[in-house]
Design a protein around this motif. Structure first.
Motif, PDB file in Angstrom:
ATOM      1  N   TYR A 192     -10.385   7.632  13.141  1.00  0.00           N
ATOM      2  CA  TYR A 192     -10.622   8.963  13.690  1.00  0.00           C
ATOM      3  C   TYR A 192      -9.277   9.657  13.930  1.00  0.00           C
ATOM      4  N   GLU A 193      -9.174  10.914  13.510  1.00  0.00           N
ATOM      5  CA  GLU A 193      -7.970  11.706  13.756  1.00  0.00           C
ATOM      6  C   GLU A 193      -8.336  12.949  14.555  1.00  0.00           C
ATOM      7  N   HIS A 194      -7.538  13.222  15.580  1.00  0.00           N
ATOM      8  CA  HIS A 194      -7.780  14.358  16.463  1.00  0.00           C
ATOM      9  C   HIS A 194      -6.781  15.460  16.160  1.00  0.00           C
ATOM     10  N   PHE A 195      -7.299  16.687  15.929  1.00  0.00           N
ATOM     11  CA  PHE A 195      -6.472  17.851  15.634  1.00  0.00           C
ATOM     12  C   PHE A 195      -6.778  18.926  16.676  1.00  0.00           C
ATOM     13  N   PRO A 196      -6.141  18.874  17.847  1.00  0.00           N
ATOM     14  CA  PRO A 196      -6.440  19.836  18.917  1.00  0.00           C
ATOM     15  C   PRO A 196      -6.251  21.276  18.455  1.00  0.00           C
ATOM     16  N   GLY A 197      -7.195  22.124  18.855  1.00  0.00           N
ATOM     17  CA  GLY A 197      -7.092  23.542  18.542  1.00  0.00           C
ATOM     18  C   GLY A 197      -7.701  23.954  17.226  1.00  0.00           C
ATOM     19  N   ARG A 198      -8.042  23.011  16.369  1.00  0.00           N
ATOM     20  CA  ARG A 198      -8.638  23.363  15.081  1.00  0.00           C
ATOM     21  C   ARG A 198     -10.146  23.605  15.226  1.00  0.00           C
ATOM     22  N   GLU A 199     -10.697  24.317  14.269  1.00  0.00           N
ATOM     23  CA  GLU A 199     -12.137  24.566  14.276  1.00  0.00           C
ATOM     24  C   GLU A 199     -12.910  23.252  14.119  1.00  0.00           C
ATOM     25  N   GLN A 200     -12.344  22.329  13.347  1.00  0.00           N
ATOM     26  CA  GLN A 200     -12.935  20.999  13.153  1.00  0.00           C
ATOM     27  C   GLN A 200     -11.938  19.987  13.731  1.00  0.00           C
ATOM     28  N   ALA A 244     -21.052 -15.461  -2.748  1.00  0.00           N
ATOM     29  CA  ALA A 244     -20.316 -14.290  -2.270  1.00  0.00           C
ATOM     30  C   ALA A 244     -19.236 -14.671  -1.272  1.00  0.00           C
ATOM     31  N   GLY A 245     -19.508 -15.673  -0.452  1.00  0.00           N
ATOM     32  CA  GLY A 245     -18.544 -16.052   0.573  1.00  0.00           C
ATOM     33  C   GLY A 245     -18.344 -14.916   1.559  1.00  0.00           C
ATOM     34  N   THR A 246     -17.089 -14.603   1.876  1.00  0.00           N
ATOM     35  CA  THR A 246     -16.801 -13.524   2.821  1.00  0.00           C
ATOM     36  C   THR A 246     -16.401 -12.233   2.116  1.00  0.00           C
ATOM     37  N   THR A 247     -16.652 -12.156   0.817  1.00  0.00           N
ATOM     38  CA  THR A 247     -16.367 -10.921   0.076  1.00  0.00           C
ATOM     39  C   THR A 247     -17.555  -9.975   0.193  1.00  0.00           C
ATOM     40  N   PRO A 248     -17.346  -8.725   0.515  1.00  0.00           N
ATOM     41  CA  PRO A 248     -18.479  -7.799   0.590  1.00  0.00           C
ATOM     42  C   PRO A 248     -19.100  -7.585  -0.783  1.00  0.00           C
ATOM     43  N   VAL A 249     -20.408  -7.410  -0.802  1.00  0.00           N
ATOM     44  CA  VAL A 249     -21.086  -7.154  -2.070  1.00  0.00           C
ATOM     45  C   VAL A 249     -21.212  -5.658  -2.349  1.00  0.00           C
ATOM     46  N   ALA A 250     -20.948  -4.830  -1.341  1.00  0.00           N
ATOM     47  CA  ALA A 250     -20.963  -3.375  -1.542  1.00  0.00           C
ATOM     48  C   ALA A 250     -20.045  -2.728  -0.520  1.00  0.00           C
ATOM     49  N   LEU A 251     -19.349  -1.682  -0.959  1.00  0.00           N
ATOM     50  CA  LEU A 251     -18.463  -0.914  -0.095  1.00  0.00           C
ATOM     51  C   LEU A 251     -18.771   0.572  -0.280  1.00  0.00           C
ATOM     52  N   TYR A 252     -18.853   1.283   0.828  1.00  0.00           N
ATOM     53  CA  TYR A 252     -19.119   2.720   0.794  1.00  0.00           C
ATOM     54  C   TYR A 252     -18.077   3.422   1.662  1.00  0.00           C
ATOM     55  N   ARG A 253     -17.480   4.473   1.129  1.00  0.00           N
ATOM     56  CA  ARG A 253     -16.452   5.206   1.873  1.00  0.00           C
ATOM     57  C   ARG A 253     -16.925   6.639   2.109  1.00  0.00           C
ATOM     58  N   TYR A 254     -16.792   7.087   3.363  1.00  0.00           N
ATOM     59  CA  TYR A 254     -17.273   8.406   3.758  1.00  0.00           C
ATOM     60  C   TYR A 254     -16.143   9.220   4.379  1.00  0.00           C
ATOM     61  N   ARG A 255     -16.235  10.516   4.192  1.00  0.00           N
ATOM     62  CA  ARG A 255     -15.372  11.450   4.893  1.00  0.00           C
ATOM     63  C   ARG A 255     -16.225  12.168   5.927  1.00  0.00           C
ATOM     64  N   LEU A 256     -15.798  12.119   7.202  1.00  0.00           N
ATOM     65  CA  LEU A 256     -16.558  12.717   8.297  1.00  0.00           C
ATOM     66  C   LEU A 256     -15.764  13.870   8.898  1.00  0.00           C
ATOM     67  N   VAL A 257     -16.460  14.958   9.180  1.00  0.00           N
ATOM     68  CA  VAL A 257     -15.851  16.107   9.835  1.00  0.00           C
ATOM     69  C   VAL A 257     -16.698  16.445  11.057  1.00  0.00           C
ATOM     70  N   PHE A 258     -16.059  16.524  12.223  1.00  0.00           N
ATOM     71  CA  PHE A 258     -16.746  16.794  13.486  1.00  0.00           C
ATOM     72  C   PHE A 258     -16.463  18.226  13.932  1.00  0.00           C
ATOM     73  N   MET A 259     -17.525  18.952  14.243  1.00  0.00           N
ATOM     74  CA  MET A 259     -17.385  20.307  14.788  1.00  0.00           C
ATOM     75  C   MET A 259     -18.121  20.364  16.126  1.00  0.00           C
ATOM     76  N   PRO A 260     -17.505  20.930  17.176  1.00  0.00           N
ATOM     77  CA  PRO A 260     -18.220  21.038  18.454  1.00  0.00           C
ATOM     78  C   PRO A 260     -19.547  21.744  18.268  1.00  0.00           C
ATOM     79  N   LEU A 261     -20.575  21.273  18.918  1.00  0.00           N
ATOM     80  CA  LEU A 261     -21.920  21.793  18.697  1.00  0.00           C
ATOM     81  C   LEU A 261     -21.995  23.293  18.924  1.00  0.00           C
ATOM     82  N   GLU A 262     -21.316  23.784  19.962  1.00  0.00           N
ATOM     83  CA  GLU A 262     -21.425  25.209  20.273  1.00  0.00           C
ATOM     84  C   GLU A 262     -20.781  26.085  19.222  1.00  0.00           C
TER      85      GLU A 262
END
Length: 275
Positions: free
Chosen positions: A218-226, A248-266
């Motif tokens: 998580y990265e915080h950017f104070p003052g930005r719209e997002q 499989a052992g301890t190797t993951p069988v699937a990996l998914y990468r997401y980009r998340l953007v948070f905007m204040p509800l108001e």
């Protein structure tokens, strides 16, 4: 019915994404940060502590947010020999943003056996810890993917806050229990967390088990719209009940990468307020 199955704990939130199938690396400092930079070359699970309490978040994450989540990459390290059900079908969700609401709330302090905390004592206790509202977050995320008719409820065990139950139509349910967690402050405005979760899907002829890791920066950017953005990776591991577990052992069988953007509800637009 969707022929896909991907479970996701977010914002360890831990936000729950369920697709049902039954019928760029950044250089971060820190152990968990290095793990993110190594995507998709993950060969084992992260080092975590036993989850004996709720995962806590920075004070700047407190509040209700409209989140836009976009799947930007996926990988199957053991393909074509081993993959998860519906992995190839998930490619259709690449670069398709999904919007929902989440919230992070102050954790109520424990009440002493002799009664409520005196007002003067509360003043010197400092800010309360911030935790994810797992039931609210899980319901909104599940509804965003399955529709209002696709999920009946999401509840959290009052005696075990890391145990979450998602009830689905036709007597099906998904039980998720966080078993391990870790977190790092990379800088005051960069926070990384990981959770390991054991999941059991019930209601089919044969119960389905697996283990899911969710690691999020998580990265915080104070003052930005997002003001908050995040890089989230979900890894799916086979459980000991799976016949391919030792392969499989301890190797993951699937990996998914997401980009998340948070905007204040108001500040979210009317269209974004829907889930």
């Amino acid at each position: 019915m969707k022929q896909v199955l991907v479970w996701r704990l977010l914002v360890s939130t831990s936000l729950l994404m369920v697709f049902l199938f039954l019928s760029q690396g950044l250089a971060w400092a820190g152990v968990l940060g290095d793990r993110v930079a190594e995507f998709p070359h993950w060969q084992g699970k992260p080092t975590v502590q036993m989850a004996t309490r709720e995962l806590t978040y920075p004070q700047w994450m407190a509040g209700t947010w409209t989140v836009t989540s976009t799947l930007i990459d996926l990988a199957a390290p053991l393909a074509p020999n081993l993959t998860t059900p519906g992995f190839e079908g998930n490619r259709q969700f690449l670069n398709q943003p999904i919007t929902f609401q989440v919230r992070f709330i102050p954790k109520s302090p424990p009440v002493p056996a002799w009664g409520a905390i005196p007002f003067g004592q509360r003043q010197v206790m400092g800010p309360r810890e911030i935790v994810a509202d797992r039931a609210f977050n899980g319901l909104n995320l599940a509804t965003a993917y399955l529709g209002s008719d696709g999920v009946l409820s999401v509840t959290v065990d009052p005696h075990q806050p890391n145990r979450q139950i998602t009830r689905l139509p036709r007597g099906r349910s998904l039980v998720s229990v966080v078993t391990g967690q870790a977190s790092e402050f990379l800088q005051p405005d960069r926070f990384i967390a990981t959770e390991l979760c054991q999941q059991l899907f019930q209601g089919a002829a044969t119960p389905y088990f697996n283990e899911v890791e969710t690691t999020t920066v998580y990265e915080h950017f104070p003052g930005r719209e997002q003001p908050i953005q995040a890089d989230q990776i979900t890894a799916i591991y086979l459980s000991p009940q799976d016949p391919n577990y030792f392969a499989a052992g301890t190797t993951p069988v699937a990996l998914y990468r997401y980009r998340l953007v948070f905007m204040p509800l108001e500040k979210a637009s009317p269209r974004q307020n829907g889930v």
